[in-house]
Write a protein that holds these residues in place. Structure first.
Motif, PDB file in Angstrom:
ATOM      1  N   ASP A 112       0.871  -1.168   0.000  1.00  0.00           N
ATOM      2  CA  ASP A 112       0.000   0.000   0.000  1.00  0.00           C
ATOM      3  C   ASP A 112       0.915   1.226   0.000  1.00  0.00           C
ATOM      4  O   ASP A 112       2.123   1.109   0.233  1.00  0.00           O
ATOM      5  CB  ASP A 112      -0.903  -0.014   1.236  1.00  0.00           C
ATOM      6  N   TYR A 113       0.350   2.418  -0.240  1.00  0.00           N
ATOM      7  CA  TYR A 113       1.215   3.583  -0.388  1.00  0.00           C
ATOM      8  C   TYR A 113       0.427   4.849  -0.071  1.00  0.00           C
ATOM      9  O   TYR A 113      -0.642   5.088  -0.639  1.00  0.00           O
ATOM     10  CB  TYR A 113       1.736   3.663  -1.829  1.00  0.00           C
ATOM     11  N   TYR A 114       0.986   5.641   0.851  1.00  0.00           N
ATOM     12  CA  TYR A 114       0.351   6.924   1.174  1.00  0.00           C
ATOM     13  C   TYR A 114       0.471   7.879  -0.011  1.00  0.00           C
ATOM     14  O   TYR A 114       1.526   8.011  -0.616  1.00  0.00           O
ATOM     15  CB  TYR A 114       1.007   7.552   2.411  1.00  0.00           C
ATOM     16  N   GLY A 115      -0.662   8.520  -0.330  1.00  0.00           N
ATOM     17  CA  GLY A 115      -0.646   9.526  -1.377  1.00  0.00           C
ATOM     18  C   GLY A 115      -1.037   9.050  -2.753  1.00  0.00           C
ATOM     19  O   GLY A 115      -1.167   9.867  -3.672  1.00  0.00           O
ATOM     20  N   SER A 116      -1.231   7.732  -2.915  1.00  0.00           N
ATOM     21  CA  SER A 116      -1.688   7.224  -4.217  1.00  0.00           C
ATOM     22  C   SER A 116      -2.667   6.067  -4.052  1.00  0.00           C
ATOM     23  O   SER A 116      -3.715   6.046  -4.683  1.00  0.00           O
ATOM     24  CB  SER A 116      -0.492   6.779  -5.067  1.00  0.00           C
ATOM     25  N   ARG A 117      -2.346   5.127  -3.179  1.00  0.00           N
ATOM     26  CA  ARG A 117      -3.242   3.994  -2.927  1.00  0.00           C
ATOM     27  C   ARG A 117      -4.127   4.232  -1.708  1.00  0.00           C
ATOM     28  O   ARG A 117      -5.189   3.628  -1.599  1.00  0.00           O
ATOM     29  CB  ARG A 117      -2.420   2.709  -2.764  1.00  0.00           C
ATOM     30  N   ARG A 118      -3.639   5.049  -0.783  1.00  0.00           N
ATOM     31  CA  ARG A 118      -4.464   5.512   0.328  1.00  0.00           C
ATOM     32  C   ARG A 118      -4.135   6.987   0.566  1.00  0.00           C
ATOM     33  O   ARG A 118      -3.152   7.503   0.039  1.00  0.00           O
ATOM     34  CB  ARG A 118      -4.253   4.679   1.586  1.00  0.00           C
ATOM     35  N   ASP A 119      -4.948   7.640   1.369  1.00  0.00           N
ATOM     36  CA  ASP A 119      -4.786   9.085   1.551  1.00  0.00           C
ATOM     37  C   ASP A 119      -3.408   9.422   2.103  1.00  0.00           C
ATOM     38  O   ASP A 119      -2.893   8.757   3.004  1.00  0.00           O
ATOM     39  CB  ASP A 119      -5.865   9.632   2.480  1.00  0.00           C
ATOM     40  N   GLY A 120      -2.852  10.500   1.542  1.00  0.00           N
ATOM     41  CA  GLY A 120      -1.524  10.936   1.922  1.00  0.00           C
ATOM     42  C   GLY A 120      -1.530  12.175   2.790  1.00  0.00           C
ATOM     43  O   GLY A 120      -2.488  12.452   3.516  1.00  0.00           O
ATOM     44  N   ALA A 121      -0.440  12.960   2.661  1.00  0.00           N
ATOM     45  CA  ALA A 121      -0.135  13.966   3.670  1.00  0.00           C
ATOM     46  C   ALA A 121      -0.177  15.400   3.178  1.00  0.00           C
ATOM     47  O   ALA A 121       0.282  16.294   3.887  1.00  0.00           O
ATOM     48  CB  ALA A 121       1.247  13.686   4.250  1.00  0.00           C
TER      49      ALA A 121
END
Length: 354
Positions: A112-121
């Motif tokens: 999984d990945y913050y900012g593309s697959r789940r909400d980021g910062a």
């Protein structure tokens, strides 16, 4: 604490807005809530926002960030507590695939990945897994902390090579990671580092950061210039972070026999190698490496911790790379500027408190 916050959300390619959303809540006892202090724009964010899109819509983008922990789950890792200043690795490995099991979580099959697959910062607050957090040294500020991702990506690329004191290197493409690679190569033993770009001001900055020479690809034959600067031999190491089909070929052609090429820049074009370059690979026994992301696995080194340590000691200087500090509300205009290159930029930082 406020119940609402501002966030930069992508609703479709090119449809990026700063909107009001609920402040996220900790859902697992291993998570922490972070008040974001600085969030950088990665080179991959530009096509992601303007062309390709994310894995679902809407998505809060942004994965290069640092901030302060304001709430903790009951089973957080890394000895974290409220008030800690942290940087966050954006990749969340599955922990179960064959690569995770051998300590290569950056190659995880099911990440999984913050900012593309789940909400980021790119927002006022973000919830993250505590295992992904690293405390900032006391003398590393939040802006520097948001560079930990590109600093570690540069280190990961340089570590692909057989580093020896006195080797020579060339770095193709002076985006943020290119500048960072210049510094890593010098810090780890290269006595000659040649920077290659098409902007004279970037070449001048590269020299201030440790490059021994600069070559402007718009004004000269890059391969011939590198050969001249190395007594006709070429470099031991060529690192490509321009993500350009031309520099992909030049990097190989610039190497001496037994040289190593590292590809870290993403190109969206097909790359064609002339026969003489293929011959150079074969007859020169060149080694070609791919380099992807970075690692916080503990052995042989934690690349994120190493990056923070080098920033802390002053051996890695990222402050000169900051060209823009912007508000969340400026997101549409800023991404259009970067996509259309209407201004010269290296690292753009979104500052939620502005």
């Amino acid at each position: 604490m406020a119940q609402k916050m501002r966030a930069v959300r992508l609703f479709a390619p090119k449809d990026i807005r700063c909107v009001e959303v609920d402040v996220p809540h900790i859902e697992k006892d291993t998570q922490v809530l972070i008040k974001v202090k600085s969030c950088g724009v990665c080179g991959s964010d530009i096509p992601r926002v303007m062309v390709k899109g994310t894995y679902h819509f809407p998505t809060t983008i942004g994965h290069e960030f640092a901030g302060q922990i304001v709430d903790c789950g009951d089973k957080v890792k890394n000895n974290l507590t409220v008030g800690d200043r942290v940087s966050v690795m954006p990749l969340i490995p599955c922990g179960e695939c064959q690569y995770c099991k051998v300590g290569q979580s950056h190659l995880c099959d099911h990440y999984d990945y913050y900012g593309s697959r789940r909400d980021g910062a790119m927002a006022e607050y973000v919830v993250v897994e505590s295992a992904n957090c690293l405390k900032l040294p006391d003398n590393v500020d939040y802006e520097e902390g948001s560079f930990t991702d590109p600093v570690s990506v540069g280190l990961h690329a340089v570590r692909k090579c057989r580093m020896e004191a006195g080797k020579t290197a060339a770095v193709f493409g002076l985006g943020a990671i290119g500048f960072i690679c210049v510094q890593w190569l010098r810090a780890l033993g290269c006595t000659k580092v040649i920077a290659v770009d098409v902007a004279d001001d970037k070449l001048a900055l590269a020299k201030r950061l440790g490059a021994t020479a600069g070559v402007n690809g718009m004004k000269t034959d890059v391969v011939a210039a590198i050969k001249e600067l190395t007594g006709g031999e070429g470099v031991d190491i060529a690192i490509e972070f321009a993500g350009n089909k031309i520099t992909h070929v030049q990097a190989v052609a610039s190497c001496k026999k037994n040289g190593e090429v590292v590809y870290g820049g993403i190109t969206y074009d097909d790359v064609t190698y002339p026969n003489k370059v293929i011959q150079a690979i074969l007859r020169g026994e060149l080694t070609i490496h791919g380099s992807w992301n970075s690692s916080i696995n503990p052995l042989p080194i934690n690349e994120w911790k190493s990056g923070l340590e080098f920033m802390s000691t002053g051996q890695m200087n990222v402050n000169p790379l900051i060209t823009h500090r912007v508000r969340l509300e400026d997101c549409k205009e800023v991404f259009e500027m970067m996509f259309n290159r209407t201004e010269v930029f290296t690292k753009v930082l979104f500052k939620p408190e502005m």
